[in-house]
Motif scaffolding. Structure first.
Motif, PDB file in Angstrom:
ATOM      1  N   ALA A 192      59.265  21.525 149.960  1.00 49.07           N
ATOM      2  CA  ALA A 192      58.681  20.254 149.562  1.00 49.07           C
ATOM      3  C   ALA A 192      58.918  20.018 148.010  1.00 49.07           C
ATOM      4  CB  ALA A 192      57.306  20.017 149.872  1.00 49.07           C
ATOM      5  N   ASP A 193      59.053  18.850 147.746  1.00 52.04           N
ATOM      6  CA  ASP A 193      59.302  18.545 146.189  1.00 52.04           C
ATOM      7  C   ASP A 193      57.949  18.525 145.378  1.00 52.04           C
ATOM      8  OD1 ASP A 193      62.078  18.038 146.448  1.00 52.04           O
ATOM      9  OD2 ASP A 193      61.854  15.805 146.885  1.00 52.04           O
ATOM     10  N   GLY A 194      56.924  18.364 145.920  1.00 52.41           N
ATOM     11  CA  GLY A 194      55.690  18.241 145.133  1.00 52.41           C
ATOM     12  C   GLY A 194      54.609  19.304 145.652  1.00 52.41           C
ATOM     13  N   GLY A 195      53.519  19.303 144.936  1.00 55.28           N
ATOM     14  CA  GLY A 195      52.281  20.201 145.740  1.00 55.28           C
ATOM     15  C   GLY A 195      52.215  21.331 144.793  1.00 55.28           C
ATOM     16  N   ARG A 196      52.776  21.400 143.721  1.00 59.04           N
ATOM     17  CA  ARG A 196      52.792  22.942 143.177  1.00 59.04           C
ATOM     18  C   ARG A 196      52.092  22.670 141.632  1.00 59.04           C
ATOM     19  NH1 ARG A 196      57.340  22.788 145.859  1.00 59.04           N
ATOM     20  NH2 ARG A 196      57.870  24.426 147.015  1.00 59.04           N
ATOM     21  N   GLY A 197      51.925  21.615 141.268  1.00 56.80           N
ATOM     22  CA  GLY A 197      51.430  21.068 139.717  1.00 56.80           C
ATOM     23  C   GLY A 197      50.151  21.697 139.875  1.00 56.80           C
ATOM     24  N   LEU A 198      49.025  21.659 140.599  1.00 52.46           N
ATOM     25  CA  LEU A 198      48.146  22.525 140.487  1.00 52.46           C
ATOM     26  C   LEU A 198      47.982  23.992 140.320  1.00 52.46           C
ATOM     27  CD1 LEU A 198      45.370  19.689 142.114  1.00 52.46           C
ATOM     28  CD2 LEU A 198      45.775  20.150 139.618  1.00 52.46           C
ATOM     29  N   LEU A 199      48.804  24.560 141.086  1.00 53.42           N
ATOM     30  CA  LEU A 199      49.061  26.043 141.054  1.00 53.42           C
ATOM     31  C   LEU A 199      49.430  26.150 139.494  1.00 53.42           C
ATOM     32  CD1 LEU A 199      50.907  26.597 144.466  1.00 53.42           C
ATOM     33  CD2 LEU A 199      48.583  27.502 143.890  1.00 53.42           C
ATOM     34  N   LEU A 200      50.371  25.449 139.023  1.00 50.94           N
ATOM     35  CA  LEU A 200      50.748  25.600 137.726  1.00 50.94           C
ATOM     36  C   LEU A 200      49.532  25.599 136.712  1.00 50.94           C
ATOM     37  CD1 LEU A 200      54.103  23.630 137.379  1.00 50.94           C
ATOM     38  CD2 LEU A 200      53.749  26.330 137.236  1.00 50.94           C
ATOM     39  N   VAL A 201      48.616  24.479 136.889  1.00 55.15           N
ATOM     40  CA  VAL A 201      47.477  24.335 136.163  1.00 55.15           C
ATOM     41  C   VAL A 201      46.462  25.636 136.355  1.00 55.15           C
ATOM     42  CG1 VAL A 201      45.319  23.037 135.775  1.00 55.15           C
ATOM     43  CG2 VAL A 201      47.393  21.921 136.383  1.00 55.15           C
ATOM     44  N   ALA A 202      46.466  26.052 137.397  1.00 62.71           N
ATOM     45  CA  ALA A 202      45.737  27.421 138.089  1.00 62.71           C
ATOM     46  C   ALA A 202      46.125  28.556 137.196  1.00 62.71           C
ATOM     47  CB  ALA A 202      45.467  27.531 139.307  1.00 62.71           C
ATOM     48  N   ALA A 203      47.482  28.685 137.110  1.00 66.62           N
ATOM     49  CA  ALA A 203      48.284  29.807 136.525  1.00 66.62           C
ATOM     50  C   ALA A 203      48.089  29.851 134.996  1.00 66.62           C
ATOM     51  CB  ALA A 203      49.604  29.857 137.070  1.00 66.62           C
ATOM     52  N   LEU A 204      47.988  28.818 134.554  1.00 73.31           N
ATOM     53  CA  LEU A 204      48.194  28.647 132.911  1.00 73.31           C
ATOM     54  C   LEU A 204      46.712  28.500 132.515  1.00 73.31           C
ATOM     55  CD1 LEU A 204      50.864  26.099 132.513  1.00 73.31           C
ATOM     56  CD2 LEU A 204      50.983  28.351 132.146  1.00 73.31           C
ATOM     57  N   SER A 205      45.553  28.224 133.187  1.00 69.92           N
ATOM     58  CA  SER A 205      44.499  28.356 132.670  1.00 69.92           C
ATOM     59  C   SER A 205      43.432  29.242 133.144  1.00 69.92           C
ATOM     60  CB  SER A 205      43.762  26.779 133.013  1.00 69.92           C
ATOM     61  OG  SER A 205      43.403  26.937 134.516  1.00 69.92           O
ATOM     62  N   VAL A 206      42.200  29.507 131.950  1.00 70.50           N
ATOM     63  CA  VAL A 206      41.411  30.521 132.474  1.00 70.50           C
ATOM     64  C   VAL A 206      40.260  30.263 133.544  1.00 70.50           C
ATOM     65  CG1 VAL A 206      41.629  31.918 130.340  1.00 70.50           C
ATOM     66  CG2 VAL A 206      39.891  30.174 130.699  1.00 70.50           C
ATOM     67  N   ASP A 207      40.186  28.739 133.603  1.00 70.43           N
ATOM     68  CA  ASP A 207      39.299  28.265 134.652  1.00 70.43           C
ATOM     69  C   ASP A 207      39.570  26.719 134.866  1.00 70.43           C
ATOM     70  OD1 ASP A 207      36.974  28.164 136.306  1.00 70.43           O
ATOM     71  OD2 ASP A 207      35.522  28.018 134.950  1.00 70.43           O
ATOM     72  N   TRP A 208      39.430  26.282 135.879  1.00 74.06           N
ATOM     73  CA  TRP A 208      39.744  24.584 136.158  1.00 74.06           C
ATOM     74  C   TRP A 208      38.917  24.080 137.328  1.00 74.06           C
ATOM     75  CZ3 TRP A 208      42.436  22.092 140.127  1.00 74.06           C
ATOM     76  CH2 TRP A 208      42.875  22.941 141.236  1.00 74.06           C
TER      77      TRP A 208
ATOM     78  N   ALA B 207      43.248  29.297 127.069  1.00 71.89           N
ATOM     79  CA  ALA B 207      42.498  30.192 126.035  1.00 71.89           C
ATOM     80  C   ALA B 207      43.897  31.079 125.292  1.00 71.89           C
ATOM     81  CB  ALA B 207      41.671  31.299 126.831  1.00 71.89           C
ATOM     82  N   PRO B 208      43.735  30.936 124.008  1.00 76.94           N
ATOM     83  CA  PRO B 208      44.804  31.546 123.206  1.00 76.94           C
ATOM     84  C   PRO B 208      45.047  33.090 123.682  1.00 76.94           C
ATOM     85  CG  PRO B 208      42.734  31.438 121.840  1.00 76.94           C
ATOM     86  CD  PRO B 208      42.557  30.825 123.027  1.00 76.94           C
ATOM     87  N   THR B 209      44.279  33.737 124.076  1.00 72.35           N
ATOM     88  CA  THR B 209      44.321  35.197 124.536  1.00 72.35           C
ATOM     89  C   THR B 209      45.111  35.104 125.617  1.00 72.35           C
ATOM     90  OG1 THR B 209      42.461  35.192 126.087  1.00 72.35           O
ATOM     91  CG2 THR B 209      42.273  35.963 123.655  1.00 72.35           C
ATOM     92  N   MET B 210      46.073  34.326 126.388  1.00 73.58           N
ATOM     93  CA  MET B 210      46.927  34.393 127.425  1.00 73.58           C
ATOM     94  C   MET B 210      48.178  34.710 127.265  1.00 73.58           C
ATOM     95  SD  MET B 210      45.748  30.782 129.516  1.00 73.58           S
ATOM     96  CE  MET B 210      46.705  31.244 130.851  1.00 73.58           C
ATOM     97  N   GLY B 211      48.586  34.967 125.917  1.00 74.61           N
ATOM     98  CA  GLY B 211      49.759  35.779 125.397  1.00 74.61           C
ATOM     99  C   GLY B 211      50.639  34.818 126.105  1.00 74.61           C
ATOM    100  N   ALA B 212      51.810  35.504 126.616  1.00 74.41           N
ATOM    101  CA  ALA B 212      52.929  35.027 126.797  1.00 74.41           C
ATOM    102  C   ALA B 212      53.059  33.923 128.135  1.00 74.41           C
ATOM    103  CB  ALA B 212      54.254  35.838 126.869  1.00 74.41           C
ATOM    104  N   GLY B 213      51.793  34.045 128.962  1.00 75.66           N
ATOM    105  CA  GLY B 213      51.387  33.332 129.995  1.00 75.66           C
ATOM    106  C   GLY B 213      51.612  34.172 131.136  1.00 75.66           C
TER     107      GLY B 213
END
Length: 184
Positions: free
Chosen positions: A122-138, A157-163
């Motif tokens: 599918a072309d979509g549906g992954r955006g919020l997975l990226l949000v979850a991966a890049l944030s400490v909470d959402w 958070a700045p402590t996320m390092g390189a992600g």
């Protein structure tokens, strides 16, 4: 045109001194792009320069949440809103609000859904997975002040390092995220 002294606006504070950026943007792709660009500028002014992990994470989270707001939260004639704020411990909170309270993110697997099955192509549906991966909470909540709609928020958070390793991201809920989802 001359402005009378009592009609003059107070001087704007430099972006670095503003602890909160609030922006209403049109519920259109152009408005979402403006929200992303202004968030990028504000995070740079706060000291997380272009290309740093925190800057890039905030920029991507704003892009995803703003795109979702204009795609899934569109109500003709109503704007969306971005609120970006610095929190304790050097964290950045991103909030994007729209006026479609009945269209909340739903939990589920990665990708689009076809007859209850996940479509990995599918072309979509992954955006919020990226949000979850890049944030400490959402999560998602009602809009403040009794305004109609919802607010989807994330904390970076700045402590996320390189992600995180985005290839390893699964479809589950992040710890502590109420109403987390993979698609809006």
């Amino acid at each position: 045109m001359k402005t009378s002294p009592d009609r003059q606006r107070p001087p704007l504070r430099p972006a670095a001194e503003q602890p909160v950026l609030t922006l209403r943007f049109t519920a259109s792709p152009r408005g979402a792009r403006l929200a992303r660009r202004l968030a990028s500028h504000q995070v740079d002014a706060w000291g997380w320069g272009y290309g740093t992990p925190v800057h890039d994470a905030v920029e991507l989270v704003v892009a995803e949440l703003a795109a979702n707001a204009v795609t899934h939260g569109l109500v003709p004639g109503r704007d969306a809103e971005l609120r970006l704020s610095r929190e304790g411990e050097g964290r950045v909170r991103v909030e994007v609000s729209d006026t479609r309270g009945e269209r909340r993110p739903r939990t589920g697997p990665v990708g689009g859904e076809t007859d209850g099955e996940t479509d990995g192509e599918a072309d979509g549906g992954r955006g919020l997975l990226l949000v979850a991966a890049l944030s400490v909470d959402w999560g998602v909540c009602e809009r403040a002040g009794g305004a109609p709609g919802k607010t989807v928020w994330a904390v970076i958070a700045p402590t996320m390092g390189a992600g995180p390793d985005l290839a390893a991201v699964g479809g589950g809920r992040p710890p502590g995220a109420e109403g987390s989802a993979s698609a809006t």
